[in-house]
Write an enzyme that holds these catalytic residues in place. Structure first.
Site, PDB file in Angstrom:
ATOM      1  CD  GLU A 165      -3.004   1.110  -2.222  1.00  0.00           C
ATOM      2  OE1 GLU A 165      -3.366  -0.008  -1.769  1.00  0.00           O
ATOM      3  OE2 GLU A 165      -3.691   2.141  -2.085  1.00  0.00           O
TER       4      GLU A 165
ATOM      5  CG  HIS B 271      -2.043   0.890   1.249  1.00  0.00           C
ATOM      6  ND1 HIS B 271      -1.963   2.220   0.868  1.00  0.00           N
ATOM      7  CD2 HIS B 271      -3.333   0.696   1.622  1.00  0.00           C
ATOM      8  CE1 HIS B 271      -3.149   2.789   1.018  1.00  0.00           C
ATOM      9  NE2 HIS B 271      -3.995   1.880   1.478  1.00  0.00           N
TER      10      HIS B 271
END
Length: 293
Positions: free
Chosen positions: A262, A161
């Protein structure tokens, strides 16, 4: 925030370039190498700083993060595993708020290599009834390489992330995302292949991404190359003003200096088998367009 990390007192000198320090309640592994500065929180094995020598920090880290045990750190590269999003509690899985073990390190003229591990425990089995071992390897230098390897017998969704540090969100463009995405803000599927620019809240899962993405920052004249491996999706997120103001761990204007791109496995989960671990990997390169002498 970045300079604060490297000014923290040294608790233990682990090698010539690697130290252990403490930020709030969380122990950190801090790298001060001629080629690179970096920091990793042992909670979540979360890379919170990566800065090749002579460059601006590449990762964004919120100054409002609590740095408390069991509370997710806003910024850097959280490890979302074994689920992505709010499908269960805690959101984005338990790996990012669990204490990992720092199991190996090495260093050389070009940078450092770090290894972290997380295994199932009584507390994880209450949340997810599987035996597992996660291994996260990092190579930090002029490039940054992350590889997440999962051992066990299960399926899991996951994401690296990544929060990137940028000059101004309205001067940022992401290329290489493919032609189809799920717009989680509008709750619909969209087919489009143009580069992504930001002028509102963005939360998208791109399901046909290319092998690498480019994050172009015209304000700093910098391009961050993101090479994705073993992925099925790329997620792009920026909360914009209203949501940013509602988040306790983000400054009101924090959305202006960050964007998430991400590397993920969402619509095609990671499948681990006893003798066949699953992987998710990212290689990053920051290229700054410097004026010629």
């Amino acid at each position: 925030m970045h300079d604060k990390i490297f000014a923290l007192p040294v608790i233990k000198q682990l090698s010539p370039y690697i130290t252990q320090r403490q930020l709030g309640e969380l122990p950190l592994i801090v790298i001060s190498h001629p080629k690179v500065r970096g920091a990793v929180s042992l909670q979540g094995a979360q890379l919170i700083d990566w800065q090749p020598s002579g460059q601006k920090p590449c990762l964004w880290l919120s100054p409002e993060s609590a740095f408390q045990e069991g509370i997710a750190i806003r910024g850097g590269i959280p490890i979302c595993w074994p689920w992505f999003g709010p499908v269960s509690s805690p959101s984005h899985g338990f790996a990012r708020i669990s204490p990992w073990q720092f199991t190996a390190h090495n260093e050389h003229d070009c940078g450092v290599i770090l290894t972290f591990t997380l295994s199932d425990s009584e507390s994880t089995r209450k949340l997810w009834p599987h035996a597992f071992t996660l291994i996260l390897r990092m190579k930090l230098g002029e490039t940054c390489e992350l590889e997440l390897e999962s051992h066990g017998d299960f399926e899991a969704t996951a994401a690296l992330h990544s929060y990137f540090n940028i000059s101004d969100i309205q001067k940022a463009t992401v290329y290489g995302l493919g032609g189809h995405y799920i717009d989680k803000v509008a709750d619909r599927e969209i087919y489009a292949s143009e580069p992504l620019k930001f002028n509102k809240h963005v939360d998208r899962i791109y399901t046909e991404p290319e092998e690498y993405s480019l994050l172009r920052d015209d304000g700093w004249e910098r391009t961050i190359e993101l090479h994705h491996y073993h992925h099925s999706d790329v997620v792009c997120w920026n909360p914009w003003a209203e949501l940013s103001c509602s988040m306790q761990d983000m400054p009101n204007n924090g959305y202006k200096q960050m964007v998430c791109v991400e590397t993920a496995r969402i619509h095609n989960p990671m499948k681990s088998e006893d003798q066949n671990p699953a992987r998710l990997s990212l290689v990053m390169v920051c290229r700054e367009n410097r004026p010629q002498d």
